[in-house]
Design an enzyme around this catalytic site. Structure first.
Site, PDB file in Angstrom:
ATOM      1  N   ASN A 109      52.371 117.646  47.486  1.00 28.17           N
ATOM      2  CA  ASN A 109      51.296 118.052  46.574  1.00 28.17           C
ATOM      3  C   ASN A 109      50.219 118.865  47.296  1.00 28.17           C
ATOM      4  O   ASN A 109      49.756 119.882  46.779  1.00 28.17           O
ATOM      5  CB  ASN A 109      50.674 116.818  45.904  1.00 28.17           C
ATOM      6  CG  ASN A 109      51.671 116.104  45.019  1.00 28.17           C
ATOM      7  OD1 ASN A 109      52.774 116.607  44.802  1.00 28.17           O
ATOM      8  ND2 ASN A 109      51.299 114.932  44.518  1.00 28.17           N
ATOM      9  N   SER A 276      64.082 163.363  27.673  1.00 31.37           N
ATOM     10  CA  SER A 276      64.713 162.669  26.551  1.00 31.37           C
ATOM     11  C   SER A 276      66.216 162.911  26.626  1.00 31.37           C
ATOM     12  O   SER A 276      66.662 163.975  27.037  1.00 31.37           O
ATOM     13  CB  SER A 276      64.155 163.208  25.242  1.00 31.37           C
ATOM     14  OG  SER A 276      65.077 163.000  24.192  1.00 31.37           O
ATOM     15  N   GLU A 289      52.875 155.071  30.101  1.00 33.50           N
ATOM     16  CA  GLU A 289      53.222 154.162  28.991  1.00 33.50           C
ATOM     17  C   GLU A 289      53.665 152.795  29.510  1.00 33.50           C
ATOM     18  O   GLU A 289      53.311 151.756  28.945  1.00 33.50           O
ATOM     19  CB  GLU A 289      54.329 154.771  28.136  1.00 33.50           C
ATOM     20  CG  GLU A 289      53.855 155.977  27.325  1.00 33.50           C
ATOM     21  CD  GLU A 289      55.019 156.676  26.650  1.00 33.50           C
ATOM     22  OE1 GLU A 289      55.514 156.158  25.647  1.00 33.50           O
ATOM     23  OE2 GLU A 289      55.451 157.739  27.144  1.00 33.50           O
TER      24      GLU A 289
HETATM   25  N1  ARG Z   1      57.750 122.256  43.796  1.00 30.83           N
HETATM   26  C1  ARG Z   1      56.560 121.538  43.516  1.00 30.83           C
HETATM   27  C2  ARG Z   1      55.530 122.447  42.839  1.00 30.83           C
HETATM   28  O1  ARG Z   1      55.741 123.597  42.864  1.00 30.83           O
HETATM   29  C3  ARG Z   1      55.982 120.995  44.772  1.00 30.83           C
HETATM   30  C4  ARG Z   1      55.214 119.748  44.613  1.00 30.83           C
HETATM   31  C5  ARG Z   1      56.098 118.668  44.165  1.00 30.83           C
HETATM   32  N2  ARG Z   1      55.458 117.415  44.206  1.00 30.83           N
HETATM   33  C6  ARG Z   1      55.966 116.339  43.606  1.00 30.83           C
HETATM   34  N3  ARG Z   1      55.341 115.236  43.729  1.00 30.83           N
HETATM   35  N4  ARG Z   1      57.075 116.412  42.892  1.00 30.83           N
HETATM   36  O2  ARG Z   1      54.571 122.016  42.288  1.00 30.83           O
END
Ligand code: ARG
Length: 462
Positions: A109, A276, A289
């Site tokens: 995390n 075209s 565009e």
């Molecule tokens: N691949 C996860 C993301 O992009 C990484 C973190 C995952 N953490 C977990 N507790 N599953 O957020």
């Protein structure tokens, strides 16, 4: 077995592996992931949390893995879920138990929060460089067109004469603010989240400042819950990028109009136009565009990110894995658009005569005609009404204001003299608007030099 497989008695279903895995799109952060892990390992060693020898071996092996990835020798596995576990798995496969010590005091995390911040910091710099190059090309165009008169528009109706330089410099101001917005967003991205752990920090005595310094961050996140669950820096960038695309799409729209037969103000270089498959005569402004069209996906990504994050309880939730494709796509799209847009501008031809001709029609000097009366003492409101009648007369008699005879002029106000012709010629209409921010040559030259100074004062890299 999964790196987290201990408490499980069954393998994940194949479909869940595919569904859950982000390696397909987060593999692009391999460099940031490895650099972050090297810094983490070095810090673990320095703080005596793992042995210095282990820390060294981990760092050395990570460097080798990075090298191998760059040489195309590594194949990532969907089963290993994401870039973080892929790298860790490779590390463990190479150095066994020592590799297993890397993740001490860390969670994916805070790891992913770190990687994405590092990745976006680099991209903010890249996009900023591109905008600076665009500004330089625009400044050149402006300098070449200080006397190029064209009609300015409101409601897409001819309004008052301006110069092409002035028009271009309007966009320069927008892109200048875009650069400032990126710089501001960089500040909030430039904060180091490692040490937040899964959500509640860690009991190991990590030196977070050491990691921040080594990785070039200005500071550390101040709350572990926030450190792992904040993505507003990415939303902010998506918003900056949306505004850049909004500016590019307005500019594109004008370039498309201007290259139409009806306007013929510019001609795109052959190298930046397309034909075209059926109509042999066509030369289409596809680049402009497409830039205009691609604004749609960049706005969409901003909305996607806001919606992913909406209502998420603290702290990390897997929903947040959805942040990457959206912000990566916005980054990729903007990085594709700015350079090609810049070259398109650099190579286009300006049809000065047509711009001038267009400025001659549509009574673009009507305001100046009213101002002429004001200078002779008539209150502006009255002057406005008189010239309104004059314009109506001109329309009915198919004449421009400056084509009226002095006699005809005098029918509207006895105050009008021979000097009127000089006062309402296009050149005068422009040159008299010499207040700061106006289209007169001296004012535009001042804003050109201001911007040049500003660009010269910018840091090479944030
Ligand atoms: N691949 C996860 C993301 O992009 C990484 C973190 C995952 N953490 C977990 N507790 N599953 O957020």
């Amino acid at each position: 077995m999964k790196l987290w497989g201990g408490r499980f008695q069954k393998n994940t279903d194949r479909s869940v592996d595919d569904f859950n895995s982000s390696i397909r799109f987060d593999c692009r952060m391999y460099k940031q992931d490895i650099r972050g892990s090297m810094a983490h390992a070095r810090m673990l060693g320095k703080c005596g949390i793992i042995s210095e020898a282990d820390a060294k071996l981990i760092q050395k092996t990570l460097a080798e893995i990075l090298d191998d990835i760059e040489k195309g020798l590594v194949e990532f596995e969907v089963d290993a879920e994401d870039i973080h576990m892929n790298v860790e798995k490779i590390l463990i496969s190479r150095i066994g138990d020592v590799g297993k010590r890397l993740h001490t005091g860390r969670s994916r995390n805070d790891q992913v929060a770190l990687d994405i911040r590092m990745y976006l910091k680099d991209e903010i710099n890249n996009i900023r460089d591109m905008l600076i190059s665009l500004e330089k090309v625009l400044l050149e165009k402006a300098e070449d067109n200080l006397d190029t008169i064209l009609p300015g528009y409101t409601h897409l109706q001819k309004a008052q004469p301006i110069t092409f330089a002035h028009h271009i410099m309007a966009y320069c101001q927008m892109f200048k603010r875009d650069i400032e917005r990126l710089e501001d967003c960089f500040k909030r991205t430039n904060v180091m989240p490692l040490g937040s752990g899964a959500l509640a920090g860690t009991t190991y005595p990590l030196d977070r400042y050491m990691v921040a310094e080594e990785l070039g961050f200005a500071g550390i996140t101040e709350n572990s819950l926030d450190g792992v669950s904040d993505r507003d820096f990415a939303i902010e960038l998506a918003s900056c990028l949306s505004i850049i695309m909004m500016h590019l799409s307005r500019f594109s729209e004008e370039l498309i109009l201007w290259s139409s037969h009806e306007f013929s103000f510019i001609e795109m270089d052959d190298a930046y136009s397309t034909g075209s498959s059926i109509m042999p005569q066509k030369k289409n402004p596809d680049v402009a565009e497409l830039v205009r069209g691609k604004s749609g996906r960049v706005y969409g990504n901003l909305m996607a990110l806001l919606t992913v994050m909406k209502s998420l309880p603290l702290a990390y939730n897997k929903d947040m894995q959805e942040d990457k494709e959206a912000i990566f796509d916005s980054v990729d799209t903007v990085k594709m658009c700015i350079p090609v847009f810049t070259r398109m501008i650099a190579t286009m031809k300006i049809r000065k005569e047509n711009m001038y001709k267009a400025a001659q029609g549509g009574f673009t000097n009507a305001t100046d005609m009213a101002d002429y009366l004001v200078k002779k003492g008539i209150p502006f409101r009255d002057a406005h009404a008189i010239i309104g009648k004059m314009v109506l007369y001109c329309i009915n008699n198919n004449k421009a204001i400056e084509e009226l005879s002095l006699e005809e002029f005098k029918n509207f106000s006895g105050i009008i003299e021979e000097d009127v012709y000089n006062e309402i010629c296009l050149e005068k209409c422009v040159s008299e608007r010499k207040l700061p921010g106006g289209p007169a040559k001296e004012s535009v030259m001042k804003s050109i030099s201001n911007l040049k100074e500003h660009l010269a004062s910018l840091k090479q890299s944030l």
